[in-house]
Enzyme design. Sequence first.
Site, mmCIF file in Angstrom:
data_model
loop_
_atom_site.group_PDB
_atom_site.id
_atom_site.type_symbol
_atom_site.label_atom_id
_atom_site.label_comp_id
_atom_site.label_asym_id
_atom_site.label_seq_id
_atom_site.Cartn_x
_atom_site.Cartn_y
_atom_site.Cartn_z
ATOM 1 N N THR A 157 2.066 -11.988 -19.173
ATOM 2 C CA THR A 157 1.761 -11.149 -20.349
ATOM 3 C C THR A 157 1.028 -11.941 -21.433
ATOM 4 O O THR A 157 0.122 -11.413 -22.081
ATOM 5 C CB THR A 157 3.068 -10.544 -20.909
ATOM 6 O OG1 THR A 157 3.577 -9.647 -19.918
ATOM 7 C CG2 THR A 157 2.847 -9.779 -22.192
ATOM 8 N N ILE A 190 3.419 -6.736 -15.255
ATOM 9 C CA ILE A 190 2.436 -7.772 -15.621
ATOM 10 C C ILE A 190 3.183 -9.104 -15.629
ATOM 11 O O ILE A 190 4.068 -9.317 -16.464
ATOM 12 C CB ILE A 190 1.812 -7.558 -17.026
ATOM 13 C CG1 ILE A 190 1.153 -6.184 -17.156
ATOM 14 C CG2 ILE A 190 0.782 -8.665 -17.295
ATOM 15 C CD1 ILE A 190 0.487 -5.938 -18.516
ATOM 16 N N ASP A 191 2.869 -9.971 -14.709
ATOM 17 C CA ASP A 191 3.419 -11.326 -14.764
ATOM 18 C C ASP A 191 2.318 -12.199 -15.354
ATOM 19 O O ASP A 191 1.265 -12.386 -14.736
ATOM 20 C CB ASP A 191 3.823 -11.822 -13.373
ATOM 21 C CG ASP A 191 4.563 -13.142 -13.478
ATOM 22 O OD1 ASP A 191 5.544 -13.208 -14.243
ATOM 23 O OD2 ASP A 191 4.147 -14.113 -12.826
ATOM 24 N N ASP A 214 7.393 -6.641 -11.174
ATOM 25 C CA ASP A 214 6.984 -7.212 -12.462
ATOM 26 C C ASP A 214 5.602 -6.618 -12.750
ATOM 27 O O ASP A 214 4.614 -6.992 -12.121
ATOM 28 C CB ASP A 214 6.929 -8.738 -12.395
ATOM 29 C CG ASP A 214 6.795 -9.354 -13.784
ATOM 30 O OD1 ASP A 214 6.385 -8.619 -14.709
ATOM 31 O OD2 ASP A 214 7.091 -10.551 -13.939
ATOM 32 N N ASP A 255 10.152 -12.092 -11.093
ATOM 33 C CA ASP A 255 9.088 -13.112 -11.141
ATOM 34 C C ASP A 255 8.864 -13.725 -9.756
ATOM 35 O O ASP A 255 7.768 -14.203 -9.464
ATOM 36 C CB ASP A 255 9.476 -14.265 -12.080
ATOM 37 C CG ASP A 255 9.681 -13.814 -13.514
ATOM 38 O OD1 ASP A 255 8.767 -13.205 -14.064
ATOM 39 O OD2 ASP A 255 10.774 -14.083 -14.075
ATOM 40 N N GLU A 277 10.969 -5.057 -14.458
ATOM 41 C CA GLU A 277 11.325 -5.898 -15.602
ATOM 42 C C GLU A 277 11.555 -5.089 -16.865
ATOM 43 O O GLU A 277 12.499 -5.348 -17.610
ATOM 44 C CB GLU A 277 10.228 -6.936 -15.873
ATOM 45 C CG GLU A 277 10.561 -7.763 -17.107
ATOM 46 C CD GLU A 277 9.568 -8.858 -17.412
ATOM 47 O OE1 GLU A 277 8.477 -8.875 -16.838
ATOM 48 O OE2 GLU A 277 9.918 -9.714 -18.248
HETATM 49 C C1 IPD Z 1 6.477 -15.177 -17.326
HETATM 50 C C2 IPD Z 1 5.483 -15.890 -16.422
HETATM 51 C C3 IPD Z 1 5.445 -17.367 -16.753
HETATM 52 C C4 IPD Z 1 6.820 -17.996 -16.634
HETATM 53 C C5 IPD Z 1 7.760 -17.251 -17.571
HETATM 54 C C6 IPD Z 1 7.839 -15.782 -17.179
HETATM 55 P P1 IPD Z 1 6.058 -12.577 -17.950
HETATM 56 O O1 IPD Z 1 6.589 -13.795 -16.975
HETATM 57 O O2 IPD Z 1 5.836 -15.756 -15.065
HETATM 58 O O3 IPD Z 1 4.584 -18.041 -15.871
HETATM 59 O O4 IPD Z 1 6.752 -19.350 -16.966
HETATM 60 O O5 IPD Z 1 9.039 -17.827 -17.496
HETATM 61 O O6 IPD Z 1 8.746 -15.111 -18.016
HETATM 62 O O7 IPD Z 1 6.937 -12.580 -19.165
HETATM 63 O O8 IPD Z 1 4.656 -12.839 -18.272
HETATM 64 O O9 IPD Z 1 6.299 -11.401 -17.061
HETATM 65 CA CA CA Z 2 7.306 -12.288 -15.194
HETATM 66 CA CA CA Z 3 6.313 -9.197 -16.935
#
Ligand code: IPD
Ligand code: CA
Ligand code: CA
Length: 276
Positions: free
Chosen positions: A100, A97-98, A95, A223, A68
């Site tokens: 963040t 950190i999913d 990804d 994601d 990402e």
């Molecule tokens: C997010 C998370 C969140 C989702 C967002 C994503 P990130 O990823 O997965 O649950 O609803 O659309 O962007 O930005 O924390 O890697």
């Molecule tokens: Ca994510």
């Molecule tokens: Ca992320």
Amino acid sequence: MTNHDYIEVAQRIARATGLMIKERIGTSIVVQEKASRYDLVTEVDQAAERMIRELLSEIFPKHRILGEEEAFHDGVLVSDMAERIKSEEYLWIVDPIDGTNNFIHGLPGYTVSIALAHWGELIAGVVYDPTIDEMYWAEKGGGAYLNGKRIQVSTAIQLEKSIIGTGFPSNIARDRHAVIDHIGSVGPICLNIRVYGSAALQLAYVAAGKLDASWDLGLKVWDIAAGAVLISEAGGKLTDVDGSPYALSTENMLASNIGVHHDLVNHLNPKKVSSA
Ligand code: IPD
Ligand code: CA
Ligand code: CA
């Protein structure tokens, strides 16, 4: 190397990276805005991606990496990404950190998500939750597991008895209002709704039968990729929210235990009666 060797390496790297991320909770962290004030990235996201890239490249020097934070490293457009993924023999989709926002706020529910694609086919996926040391993994044809135990989607067939996950997207105009409408439609019917803040974690929860389904708008391939392998290996179904088949370019996704999929497609697309 077999798929199993790949998954073992991915687990080792996800665990090491997850522990590094967890150690940064409570320390001072530099936070920056990406596309808007709702879309944040930290130095730890970037450090985690560097760590994953370095560890993967040491072991698989010929494999490519899509992450990402640095994408393909050569500025390929997001809209061209699906085609590019299909043109790579072995491509890791990361990804770092999913979730963040959870990480920044010291909340649980941030994960490391690592998938492997072979000529565009997703063949392995790992989602690691360092807060509670939960390692979800799946390899194509080999089943899905949580900390070494086989997992399966739930058997629910009624929305009235189902807990459904969703996301609260950072794109307000296009996606967040649509999710609010969706909640207006599904919320009064289902048992309950959960927003954990990590799409990958919610996919893992569907695979493990903890959630019966989850939908999320405005996502990117990193994601979904690892969770997609979990869902298919745990006996679930993954499509676009409109019911059409999942593709690498899918941004609005619906994952379920199959049993509640059809009803959810109809409630999420009230003007369309679907046969999905
Ligand atoms: C997010 C998370 C969140 C989702 C967002 C994503 P990130 O990823 O997965 O649950 O609803 O659309 O962007 O930005 O924390 O890697
Ligand atoms: Ca994510
Ligand atoms: Ca992320």
